[in-house]
Design an enzyme around this catalytic site. Structure first.
Site, PDB file in Angstrom:
ATOM      1  N   HIS A   1       4.035   3.959  12.912  1.00  0.00           N
ATOM      2  CA  HIS A   1       4.231   3.962  11.464  1.00  0.00           C
ATOM      3  C   HIS A   1       5.271   5.041  11.185  1.00  0.00           C
ATOM      4  CE1 HIS A   1       2.731   3.538   7.224  1.00  0.00           C
ATOM      5  NE2 HIS A   1       3.253   4.761   7.139  1.00  0.00           N
TER       6      HIS A   1
ATOM      7  N   HIS B   1       8.478   6.948   9.189  1.00  0.00           N
ATOM      8  CA  HIS B   1       9.193   7.228   7.938  1.00  0.00           C
ATOM      9  C   HIS B   1      10.594   7.716   8.282  1.00  0.00           C
ATOM     10  CE1 HIS B   1       5.924   7.136   4.762  1.00  0.00           C
ATOM     11  NE2 HIS B   1       5.286   6.835   5.889  1.00  0.00           N
TER      12      HIS B   1
ATOM     13  N   ASN C   1       9.208   4.679   4.050  1.00  0.00           N
ATOM     14  CA  ASN C   1       9.057   4.146   5.404  1.00  0.00           C
ATOM     15  C   ASN C   1      10.387   3.584   5.882  1.00  0.00           C
ATOM     16  OD1 ASN C   1       6.420   3.876   3.883  1.00  0.00           O
ATOM     17  ND2 ASN C   1       5.727   3.369   5.926  1.00  0.00           N
TER      18      ASN C   1
ATOM     19  N   CYS D   1       4.137   9.691   1.475  1.00  0.00           N
ATOM     20  CA  CYS D   1       2.796  10.251   1.316  1.00  0.00           C
ATOM     21  C   CYS D   1       2.743  11.152   0.081  1.00  0.00           C
ATOM     22  CB  CYS D   1       2.404  11.050   2.555  1.00  0.00           C
ATOM     23  SG  CYS D   1       0.807  11.875   2.420  1.00  0.00           S
TER      24      CYS D   1
ATOM     25  N   ARG E   1       0.837  -1.208   0.000  1.00  0.00           N
ATOM     26  CA  ARG E   1       0.000   0.000   0.000  1.00  0.00           C
ATOM     27  C   ARG E   1       0.866   1.250   0.000  1.00  0.00           C
ATOM     28  NH1 ARG E   1      -0.694   4.750   2.763  1.00  0.00           N
ATOM     29  NH2 ARG E   1      -0.396   3.637   4.729  1.00  0.00           N
ATOM     30  N   ASP E   2       1.549   1.498   1.079  1.00  0.00           N
ATOM     31  CA  ASP E   2       2.317   2.735   1.242  1.00  0.00           C
ATOM     32  C   ASP E   2       3.496   2.795   0.283  1.00  0.00           C
ATOM     33  OD1 ASP E   2       3.470   5.072   2.163  1.00  0.00           O
ATOM     34  OD2 ASP E   2       3.252   4.569   4.267  1.00  0.00           O
TER      35      ASP E   2
END
Length: 318
Positions: free
Chosen positions: A213, A215, A255, A246, A21-22
Site C-alpha cells: 500500500h 503513497h 496514494n 492519512c 476509503r483511503d
C-alpha cells in the site's frame, strides 16, 4: 537487488482500488453518497476486481465516511468485485458484517506514536483488542486481513526497525492472519529499503501473503512498487487520480494513482486485467467531481501510447 539482465517479474498482479476509503477519507468537502456510488460503479467498469469500499469508523472520527452502510448497500449489485472494508474495532466489524461485507481489514500502526495519533492507544494494546473481531468474523464466515501502517517510516519516530515489523507479523500469524498489507503511509520508503525489508520478511514468514500500500508523498511509489515486484509481490493497493492520505499523519499525501500503476505494469508486460483507457477516463471524471487530483501522471501527460502529430519542416526564412 537483481540486475535488469536477469530480471524475473510476475506475469500478473492484482490491484485493489482504495479510493472509496483511503481517497475519500482525505477530502474535507462532503462527497454526496450518490457521487460516491457513481465513482464506484465507473471503477467497476474498468475491470477492477478488488476494492476497499469504505471504513466503518465512528462518524465523528471521519465524517466523510458516515454513509458507509449506504455506500455498501448501493454497490452490492456489482458482480465480479471482491469488496473489503477497513474496521478499527469490533463495533465497526459488526456494522460491516451486518451490511454484507465478506472481508475485513484490520487497522494497526507499526509505531506507538502513530498508533496513539490514529487509534489513541499503543500498538500492543490495539492488537490485544483484535480477538473479539476474529471471534465475530469466524461466527459469520467472514475473512480478516491484517495491515501495518507506517511500516517503512513513521513521521514521529523515523524508520521502523525490522524486529518491530517481525514481531507484529508473528502476532498476526498467532491470530490466524494469512495476508498482511504493508503500508508506506507517508511515503517515507525507498526502493532499497523496500527490497531488503521484503526479503527479510519473506524469508522469515514464507507462507504469509504480503501486499503493498504505497503513497507517493516523495515521488518514490512507482520505484518502490518495482522493488516489491522483484520479490514476487503480486498484490498492490492504489487510488484513482492519486487521491488519499492519512488524516493522522503530518504531511501525508495521496496514494499511488491507479492509472499510473496500471500504465507502468502494462508497459512492463505485466497483466492487471484492467482497461487503462477506461481507467484514465474514470480518473478524469473523479477529478471533475472531487475538484482536483492527488498527483496523477496519466492525467498530466497521458500514456506512452498516446503519440502526437509528427512535426513538419517549416519553410525557411530568408
Amino acid at each position: 537487488m537483481s540486475t535488469l539482465t536477469n530480471l524475473e517479474l510476475p506475469a500478473k498482479v492484482v490491484i485493489c482500488e482504495v479510493a472509496p476509503r483511503d481517497g475519500f477519507q482525505a477530502e474535507n468537502e462532503w462527497i454526496p453518497t450518490e457521487d460516491k456510488i457513481k465513482i464506484i460503479k465507473k471503477l467497476a467498469g474498468t475491470g477492477i476486481q478488488s476494492m476497499e469500499i469504505t471504513s466503518f469508523v465512528h462518524p465523528k472520527a471521519i465524517p466523510q465516511l458516515r454513509d458507509a452502510e449506504e455506500v455498501v448497500r448501493q454497490s452490492q449489485d456489482l458482480a465480479g468485485i471482491a469488496f473489503r472494508a477497513l474496521v478499527p474495532n469490533v463495533k465497526g466489524a459488526q456494522r460491516a458484517i451486518d451490511v454484507g461485507i465478506k472481508k475485513l481489514k484490520l487497522m494497526l500502526s507499526a509505531t506507538d506514536s502513530h498508533s496513539i495519533s490514529n487509534a489513541n492507544c499503543l500498538t500492543e494494546e490495539a492488537m490485544n483488542g483484535f480477538n473479539p473481531i476474529f471471534e465475530l468474523a469466524a461466527k459469520h464466515g467472514v475473512k480478516v486481513g491484517g495491515s501495518i501502517s507506517v511500516a517503512f517510516g513513521c513521521p514521529y519516530e523515523g524508520k521502523v526497525p525490522l524486529e518491530r515489523l517481525a514481531h507484529i507479523v508473528e502476532r498476526y500469524i498467532n491470530l490466524g492472519i494469512e495476508e498482511i498489507s504493508l503500508a508506506d503511509s507517508t511515503g517515507m520508503a525507498n526502493p532499497r529499503q523496500v527490497y531488503e525489508t521484503l526479503g527479510a520478511l519473506k524469508a522469515n514468514f514464507p507462507t504469509m501473503t504480503f501486499s503493498m500500500h504505497l503513497h507517493n508523498t516523495r515521488g518514490m511509489a512507482l520505484a518502490n512498487a518495482f522493488a516489491a515486484l522483484e520479490h514476487g509481490i503480486t498484490h498492490f493497493d492504489s487510488s484513482i487520480a492519486g487521491l488519499g492520505g492519512c488524516p493522522y499523519a503530518p504531511g501525508a499525501t495521496g496514494n499511488i494513482a491507479s492509472e499510473d500503476l496500471v500504465h507502468a505494469f502494462s508497459e512492463m508486460g505485466i497483466e492487471t486485467g484492467i482497461n487503462l483507457e477506461e481507467l484514465i477516463k474514470t480518473a478524469k471524471y473523479v477529478k471533475q467531481v472531487i475538484g482536483h487530483d492527488g498527483g496523477s501522471y496519466m492525467l498530466q501527460a497521458g500514456p506512452c501510447s498516446q503519440l502526437h502529430a509528427k512535426p513538419k519542416i517549416q519553410e525557411k526564412l530568408g
